[in-house]
Each structure stands twice: as structure tokens, then as C-alpha cells.
Design a protein around this motif. Structure first.
Motif, PDB file in Angstrom:
ATOM      1  N   PRO A   1       6.108   1.108  10.637  1.00  0.00           N
ATOM      2  CA  PRO A   1       7.267   1.388   9.770  1.00  0.00           C
ATOM      3  C   PRO A   1       7.510   2.892   9.599  1.00  0.00           C
ATOM      4  CG  PRO A   1       5.832  -0.262   8.766  1.00  0.00           C
ATOM      5  CD  PRO A   1       5.120   0.233   9.977  1.00  0.00           C
ATOM      6  N   ARG A   2       6.452   3.688   9.551  1.00  0.00           N
ATOM      7  CA  ARG A   2       6.630   5.132   9.365  1.00  0.00           C
ATOM      8  C   ARG A   2       7.445   5.737  10.510  1.00  0.00           C
ATOM      9  NH1 ARG A   2       3.036   9.912  10.378  1.00  0.00           N
ATOM     10  NH2 ARG A   2       2.224   8.619  12.042  1.00  0.00           N
ATOM     11  N   LEU A   3       7.098   5.366  11.755  1.00  0.00           N
ATOM     12  CA  LEU A   3       7.828   5.932  12.890  1.00  0.00           C
ATOM     13  C   LEU A   3       9.288   5.469  12.894  1.00  0.00           C
ATOM     14  CD1 LEU A   3       5.247   5.817  15.828  1.00  0.00           C
ATOM     15  CD2 LEU A   3       5.980   7.794  14.497  1.00  0.00           C
ATOM     16  N   VAL A   4       9.512   4.264  12.396  1.00  0.00           N
ATOM     17  CA  VAL A   4      10.901   3.773  12.298  1.00  0.00           C
ATOM     18  C   VAL A   4      11.655   4.638  11.290  1.00  0.00           C
ATOM     19  CG1 VAL A   4      12.374   1.825  11.685  1.00  0.00           C
ATOM     20  CG2 VAL A   4      10.216   1.427  12.895  1.00  0.00           C
ATOM     21  N   ASN A   5      11.044   4.870  10.136  1.00  0.00           N
ATOM     22  CA  ASN A   5      11.689   5.725   9.130  1.00  0.00           C
ATOM     23  C   ASN A   5      11.967   7.120   9.688  1.00  0.00           C
ATOM     24  OD1 ASN A   5      11.799   3.836   7.100  1.00  0.00           O
ATOM     25  ND2 ASN A   5       9.807   4.362   6.264  1.00  0.00           N
ATOM     26  N   GLU A   6      10.983   7.671  10.373  1.00  0.00           N
ATOM     27  CA  GLU A   6      11.126   9.027  10.927  1.00  0.00           C
ATOM     28  C   GLU A   6      12.280   9.069  11.931  1.00  0.00           C
ATOM     29  OE1 GLU A   6       7.627  10.382  13.000  1.00  0.00           O
ATOM     30  OE2 GLU A   6       7.956  12.413  12.274  1.00  0.00           O
TER      31      GLU A   6
ATOM     32  N   GLY B   1      12.034   2.327  -4.926  1.00  0.00           N
ATOM     33  CA  GLY B   1      12.511   1.100  -4.279  1.00  0.00           C
ATOM     34  C   GLY B   1      12.260   1.054  -2.786  1.00  0.00           C
ATOM     35  N   LEU B   2      11.221   1.681  -2.332  1.00  0.00           N
ATOM     36  CA  LEU B   2      10.919   1.713  -0.896  1.00  0.00           C
ATOM     37  C   LEU B   2      10.027   0.519  -0.533  1.00  0.00           C
ATOM     38  CD1 LEU B   2      10.669   2.988   1.898  1.00  0.00           C
ATOM     39  CD2 LEU B   2       9.007   4.583   0.978  1.00  0.00           C
ATOM     40  N   GLU B   3      10.507  -0.315   0.379  1.00  0.00           N
ATOM     41  CA  GLU B   3       9.739  -1.490   0.792  1.00  0.00           C
ATOM     42  C   GLU B   3       9.750  -1.562   2.318  1.00  0.00           C
ATOM     43  OE1 GLU B   3      10.153  -4.921  -2.278  1.00  0.00           O
ATOM     44  OE2 GLU B   3      12.111  -3.988  -2.076  1.00  0.00           O
ATOM     45  N   PRO B   4       8.766  -0.937   2.958  1.00  0.00           N
ATOM     46  CA  PRO B   4       8.823  -0.824   4.420  1.00  0.00           C
ATOM     47  C   PRO B   4       8.880  -2.164   5.158  1.00  0.00           C
ATOM     48  CG  PRO B   4       6.753   0.071   3.526  1.00  0.00           C
ATOM     49  CD  PRO B   4       7.656  -0.156   2.389  1.00  0.00           C
ATOM     50  N   HIS B   5       8.376  -3.253   4.573  1.00  0.00           N
ATOM     51  CA  HIS B   5       8.464  -4.532   5.304  1.00  0.00           C
ATOM     52  C   HIS B   5       9.923  -4.932   5.510  1.00  0.00           C
ATOM     53  CE1 HIS B   5       8.876  -6.188   1.191  1.00  0.00           C
ATOM     54  NE2 HIS B   5       9.397  -7.262   1.749  1.00  0.00           N
TER      55      HIS B   5
ATOM     56  N   TYR C   1       0.803  -1.227   0.000  1.00  0.00           N
ATOM     57  CA  TYR C   1       0.000   0.000   0.000  1.00  0.00           C
ATOM     58  C   TYR C   1       0.837   1.278   0.000  1.00  0.00           C
ATOM     59  CZ  TYR C   1      -4.450  -2.363   0.652  1.00  0.00           C
ATOM     60  OH  TYR C   1      -5.570  -3.123   0.462  1.00  0.00           O
ATOM     61  N   CYS C   2       2.155   1.138   0.086  1.00  0.00           N
ATOM     62  CA  CYS C   2       3.019   2.330   0.180  1.00  0.00           C
ATOM     63  C   CYS C   2       2.956   3.126  -1.133  1.00  0.00           C
ATOM     64  CB  CYS C   2       4.454   1.893   0.472  1.00  0.00           C
ATOM     65  SG  CYS C   2       5.632   3.251   0.347  1.00  0.00           S
ATOM     66  N   PRO C   3       2.550   4.391  -1.099  1.00  0.00           N
ATOM     67  CA  PRO C   3       2.400   5.137  -2.358  1.00  0.00           C
ATOM     68  C   PRO C   3       3.712   5.323  -3.114  1.00  0.00           C
ATOM     69  CG  PRO C   3       1.976   6.560  -0.465  1.00  0.00           C
ATOM     70  CD  PRO C   3       2.115   5.174   0.063  1.00  0.00           C
TER      71      PRO C   3
ATOM     72  N   LEU D   1      13.717   7.479   1.515  1.00  0.00           N
ATOM     73  CA  LEU D   1      12.743   7.456   0.415  1.00  0.00           C
ATOM     74  C   LEU D   1      11.318   7.672   0.903  1.00  0.00           C
ATOM     75  CD1 LEU D   1      14.094   4.450  -1.707  1.00  0.00           C
ATOM     76  CD2 LEU D   1      14.348   6.884  -2.173  1.00  0.00           C
ATOM     77  N   CYS D   2      11.144   7.604   2.208  1.00  0.00           N
ATOM     78  CA  CYS D   2       9.800   7.666   2.791  1.00  0.00           C
ATOM     79  C   CYS D   2       9.302   9.108   2.862  1.00  0.00           C
ATOM     80  CB  CYS D   2       9.869   7.061   4.195  1.00  0.00           C
ATOM     81  SG  CYS D   2       8.374   7.224   5.142  1.00  0.00           S
ATOM     82  N   CYS D   3       8.028   9.331   2.520  1.00  0.00           N
ATOM     83  CA  CYS D   3       7.458  10.682   2.639  1.00  0.00           C
ATOM     84  C   CYS D   3       6.660  10.822   3.932  1.00  0.00           C
ATOM     85  CB  CYS D   3       6.589  11.006   1.428  1.00  0.00           C
ATOM     86  SG  CYS D   3       5.098   9.998   1.317  1.00  0.00           S
ATOM     87  N   LEU D   4       6.709   9.799   4.799  1.00  0.00           N
ATOM     88  CA  LEU D   4       6.059   9.824   6.117  1.00  0.00           C
ATOM     89  C   LEU D   4       4.546   9.972   6.035  1.00  0.00           C
ATOM     90  CD1 LEU D   4       8.642  12.105   7.999  1.00  0.00           C
ATOM     91  CD2 LEU D   4       8.607   9.615   7.883  1.00  0.00           C
ATOM     92  N   CYS D   5       3.962   9.429   4.950  1.00  0.00           N
ATOM     93  CA  CYS D   5       2.509   9.588   4.761  1.00  0.00           C
ATOM     94  C   CYS D   5       1.701   8.839   5.813  1.00  0.00           C
ATOM     95  CB  CYS D   5       2.093   9.142   3.370  1.00  0.00           C
ATOM     96  SG  CYS D   5       2.155   7.351   3.151  1.00  0.00           S
ATOM     97  N   GLY D   6       2.284   7.781   6.390  1.00  0.00           N
ATOM     98  CA  GLY D   6       1.606   7.069   7.481  1.00  0.00           C
ATOM     99  C   GLY D   6       0.702   5.926   7.054  1.00  0.00           C
ATOM    100  N   ILE D   7       0.570   5.676   5.752  1.00  0.00           N
ATOM    101  CA  ILE D   7      -0.335   4.612   5.310  1.00  0.00           C
ATOM    102  C   ILE D   7       0.080   3.259   5.885  1.00  0.00           C
ATOM    103  CG2 ILE D   7      -0.928   3.227   3.263  1.00  0.00           C
ATOM    104  CD1 ILE D   7      -1.299   5.823   1.762  1.00  0.00           C
ATOM    105  N   CYS D   8       1.398   2.992   5.908  1.00  0.00           N
ATOM    106  CA  CYS D   8       1.861   1.678   6.379  1.00  0.00           C
ATOM    107  C   CYS D   8       1.401   1.406   7.805  1.00  0.00           C
ATOM    108  CB  CYS D   8       3.380   1.581   6.263  1.00  0.00           C
ATOM    109  SG  CYS D   8       4.263   2.974   6.977  1.00  0.00           S
ATOM    110  N   GLU D   9       1.464   2.412   8.669  1.00  0.00           N
ATOM    111  CA  GLU D   9       1.149   2.130  10.074  1.00  0.00           C
ATOM    112  C   GLU D   9      -0.292   2.464  10.454  1.00  0.00           C
ATOM    113  OE1 GLU D   9       3.918   4.425  12.296  1.00  0.00           O
ATOM    114  OE2 GLU D   9       2.566   6.095  12.516  1.00  0.00           O
TER     115      GLU D   9
HETATM  116  S1  SF4 Z   1       5.073   6.286   5.648  1.00  0.00           S
HETATM  117 FE1  SF4 Z   1       4.999   4.141   5.092  1.00  0.00          FE
HETATM  118  S2  SF4 Z   1       3.536   4.054   3.404  1.00  0.00           S
HETATM  119 FE2  SF4 Z   1       4.163   6.198   3.604  1.00  0.00          FE
HETATM  120  S3  SF4 Z   1       5.896   6.467   2.187  1.00  0.00           S
HETATM  121 FE3  SF4 Z   1       6.748   5.906   4.187  1.00  0.00          FE
HETATM  122  S4  SF4 Z   1       6.992   3.708   4.150  1.00  0.00           S
HETATM  123 FE4  SF4 Z   1       5.595   4.244   2.474  1.00  0.00          FE
END
Ligand code: SF4
Ligand code: SF4
Length: 446
Positions: A318-323, A274-278, A265-267, A300-308
Motif C-alpha cells: 500500500p505504501r508504494l501505491v500511495n507514493e 481517516g487513512l485506511e490503506p486496505h 497498524y497504520c500509525p 494522508l500517508c506519511c510513507l512510513c512503510g509499516i503497511c508493506e
Molecule cells: S505507509 Fe502505510 S502504514 Fe505508513 S502512513 Fe502510509 S498507509 Fe499508513
């Protein structure tokens, strides 16, 4: 003075995002100017308010910016369901005979993400780590265009229209001077219905959560804040954002089933990046904190939050991990990818906004009836000298100085990415340092 110079003088920044200085963004050549009227974060209403109340100013602002950049195509991107706003803007465009197109979108999240919007309108993929200009596009939002129009009239950015929503007695749009305390905005909406509450500044998916009373007391409206959402402290979104990294790590180890739904579902993944949060969750579970997955994924993450907040069936983040890792990484990821193929299922994985709102447990605030908008007068404002990406403005006033609304109080730092800051009320400078200016109204008698 050119429009770009006027926009710089007025201190215009991106009104809906991180506050990129507009005189830099617009100082380019591009093929497309795309005006982002999606306001895609759930519940928000401020851009809709601007479109329906100031369509002539907005259309005129669009025309000026489009001419300044010299684009071939100018496109208003709105949600199809914004029928009234569309009618207001279209009427002005037709009356004036301007060559501005409309692109009507379904209501999904994140319709307003720049990369998503560029791909939907032009079929072009913004590269990894890139910006829309790399594929010939400038994307700007409604509030920024409105401020650019006002800049052409020599009016600086000193007010903000803010939606105050959810757990307040009188949800409404409040026009406030920049630097107004968030508490005063809540009072202007009749106060909260709750004794204890948390505040989201911005939207529920990407906004800043303020939970401690002290944080709410210290918060003021800046050039980039368009919304205040009041929620119970134990509301789903607020609680999800309070998790510690230790807790997130332990949960990732114990519960991530590598189902890949966060990736599916990651946009950005769907756009062909090549962003694969899993994978970041797997690396985290195995304590591979120096892994390429974490280094690349975070950037590569835009922190949209869809994953979590939508995709993960195990309530992982995953979003909070990226952040968390974005702040730790000081080396920039250099992508070598040159070919991009959007995912064939991309169209079918766009998340309907109403379903997203239900997932966030916010349905009862969806379509809240708004009370009449009000214009707030305040006795004191606290104006940060950094409300934008780049270097803070340099202090241009001193304590005790009398100033008028619109006067320059912070001068853009020379030879740097920076913007001017102006007084939003008339009065006396009560306190001034390199971070902020506090102005007390001339009307206040102590
Ligand atoms: S927050 Fe999650 S769904 Fe959104 S871009 Fe980042 S990894 Fe992808
Ligand atoms: S959706 Fe959740 S459980 Fe599935 S891979 Fe992603 S983080 Fe793990």
C-alpha cells in the motif's frame, strides 16, 4: 542579526527529513519545542553520535531556538535505551540550570514521526494534512539544532556526519563535506564486503534505494543525508522497493485478502486520521483509480512503510501505491475533519524496533560495532543547489572562480521558500549551472 536571520544566512534545513528551511519553521509562535532524538529508522546512528559528542552545543542550540520561538515548554524526546546520550544531555542541562524536560520513549517504529511524537508528548492530534504548529508544537531534529547552534556562530552548513553501515568492512561515522560522492563515503568505511551491492540513502523504511551502479556513482551527500546502508541487491528491503506499479496492481488484485492489517497498524489511522490503506488496495484491485480512497489515502500517508514492510501478510505494498499516486495528484485534499479520537489500541500496536529489524531481515546489522569516526578530505564535491523543500538557490559563482570553504555559492531565491548554499571545500569552480556547483580542491595538481 537575529538568530532567525543567522539560521537563514547559514542555510540550515531540517537535517533528518525533506529539508524544510529552518528559518521559516522557527519563525513562529508555539507552546512546545520538541527535539526529536528518537532516530527511529532501524540501524541509524548519526544523531546518537551528535548527542554523545556535542551535548553542550546541542543544549545551547535548543535554548536559543526555544527563546527565539518563545515556547512555554521545551522537551527532548529520546529513546529510553539511549542511556549514554541521555546522560550526556542531562548533565549539560543540569549544569546550566536550563528549563528543558526529557521525554523517554520505548524503542518502537515510528517513534520519530512528528505526528506520533506530538501525540505521545502532548496528547494532541495533529490534524489531517496539518503540521504540528497547528496544535502549538514545533518539532525539530538533533542535527538541525546542532546546525542552528553553529549558525549562531556564523558557521554555514557545509559538513555532514554520516553513518556508513551494514555490508562495509569498517562500519563507522564519517564526517564529510557536503557534496561528497557516496562512493567516497563507502571507501572511508573500508569499502564494501560485497562485489555487487545496493545502497540505501537514509533508513531502510523510508530511505532512497540506489541499485544501479550509475545511480550510486552519481549520488552525493546533501544536507539531509545522514546514513548510507550497504546491502546485497537481493536483500528483502531492496527487492520490495523494486516492484513495478503493474506488478503491485496485479498482486493487489490476486492476493489482497482485505484482512485490514495494513490499516490496523497504520500509525496515522491509529492517531485518528481517516487513512485506511486496505481501501486503497481494494480500489486498486477494482481499477477505481479516480476513487476518493486513492485521492485521500495518498495524501494522508506519511510513507512510513509499516503497511508493506511489517503488517501485510501477503507481501503487498500500500505504501508504494500511495507514493505512486502522490506524484500524480495535483489537487490538494482539503480535509473537513475537526474531531480526532486516537484508536484505543494505539499503545499496543507500536512496533518494537528489534521486531521491525527482524522483519526486514536486518538483524545481523543491528548493534554493529563501530570503528572510530573519521573526517574525510575530498578533492572534488558536487553540490546541488536544491537540497531542500522549495525553490532551488540561485547560482552565485561562475566557472573558474576561486572560492574558500564557507563562501556562498547559491543564494536563496528572493521572496520564495529557499535557502543559501555554501562551498564545502576551498578550490576552483570547475562547473556551475542552475542545478549544481562542482568544486575542485585547491590541493589537486593535475
Ligand atoms: S505507509 Fe502505510 S502504514 Fe505508513 S502512513 Fe502510509 S498507509 Fe499508513
Ligand atoms: S494487509 Fe495486505 S492483504 Fe491485508 S488488506 Fe492490507 S494489503 Fe490487503
Amino acid at each position: 542579526m537575529s538568530l532567525i536571520d543567522k539560521i537563514a544566512a547559514a542555510g540550515v534545513v531540517g537535517a533528518g527529513g525533506a529539508g524544510f528551511p529552518s528559518h521559516v519553521k522557527y519563525n513562529c509562535e508555539a507552546e512546545y519545542l520538541i527535539i526529536n532524538g528518537a532516530e527511529c529508522e532501524p540501524l541509524l546512528r548519526s544523531d546518537k553520535f551528535l548527542m554523545s559528542h556535542f551535548p553542550a552545543e546541542i543544549v545551547e542550540g535548543v535554548k536559543m531556538v526555544a527563546e527565539s520561538i518563545g515556547v512555554d515548554k521545551t522537551v527532548f524526546a529520546l529513546k529510553r535505551k539511549y542511556e549514554n546520550e541521555y546522560a550526556c544531555l542531562k548533565r549539560v542541562v543540569e549544569d546550566k540550570g536550563y528549563n528543558i524536560e526529557f521525554f523517554l520513549m520505548d524503542s518502537f517504529y515510528p517513534a520519530g514521526d512528528e505526528h506520533t511524537m506530538v501525540l505521545d508528548i502532548t496528547g494532541r492530534v495533529v490534524p489531517e494534512m496539518g503540521i504540528p504548529l497547528e496544535v502549538g508544537c514545533v518539532v525539530t531534529n538533533i542535527g538541525t539544532i546542532y546546525n542552528s547552534y553553529r549558525a549562531d556562530q556564523d558557521k554555514p552548513v557545509i559538513d555532514k556526519y554520516v553513518s556508513v553501515l551494514a555490508e562495509v568492512n569498517e562500519p563507522r561515522i564519517v564526517k564529510v563535506p557536503i557534496g561528497t560522492p557516496v562512493r567516497e563515503c563507502i571507501n572511508a568505511a573500508g569499502g564494501s564486503t560485497l562485489n555487487e551491492f545496493a545502497v540505501i540513502l537514509g533508513g531502510p523504511m523510508m530511505g532512497d534505494n540506489l541499485v544501479e551502479d550509475e545511480d550510486i556513482d552519481n549520488a552525493v551527500i546533501t544536507k539531509t543525508d545522514g546514513s548510507i546502508i550497504i546491502l546485497p541487491k537481493d536483500q528483502f528491503v531492496i527487492e520490495r522497493n523494486q516492484q513495478s506499479m503493474e506488478h503491485i496492481k496485479n498482486k493487489a488484485k490476486a492476493a489482497c485478502i482485505q484482512c485490514t492489517l495494513c490499516t490496523e497498524y497504520c500509525p496515522r489511522y491509529l492517531n485518528g486520521h481517516g487513512l485506511e490503506p486496505h481501501r486503497i488496495m481494494r480500489a486498486l484491485a477494482y481499477e477505481e483509480v479516480d476513487s476518493a480512497e486513492i485521492f485521500e489515502s495518498a495524501q494522508l500517508c506519511c510513507l512510513c512503510g509499516i503497511c508493506e514492510l511489517y503488517a501485510c501478510p501477503m507481501a503487498l505494498s500500500p505504501r508504494l501505491v500511495n507514493e505512486y499516486y502522490i506524484e500524480k495528484i495535483d489537487e490538494k485534499y482539503e480535509s473537513s475533519k475537526t474531531e480526532y479520537e486516537p484508536h484505543p489500541m494505539r499503545e499496543y500496536r507500536k512496533i518494537p524496533t528489534d521486531r521491525q529489524i527482524a522483519r526486514l531481515d536486518l538483524s545481523k546489522y543491528n548493534h554493529q560495532e563501530l570503528y572510530n569516526s573519521v573526517e574525510l578530505e575530498v578533492n572534488e564535491v558536487i553540490i546541488p543547489l536544491s537540497q531542500h523543500i522549495g525553490a532551488p538557490a540561485e547560482l552565485a559563482v561562475s566557472e573558474g572562480q576561486k572560492i574558500k570553504r564557507g563562501d556562498l555559492i547559491g543564494r536563496a531565491k528572493e521572496n520564495a521558500l529557499s535557502v543559501n548554499i555554501h562551498a564545502s571545500i576551498s578550490g576552483t569552480v570547475k562547473k556551475a549551472d542552475n542545478t549544481k556547483v562542482i568544486i575542485r580542491s585547491a590541493e589537486v595538481v593535475l
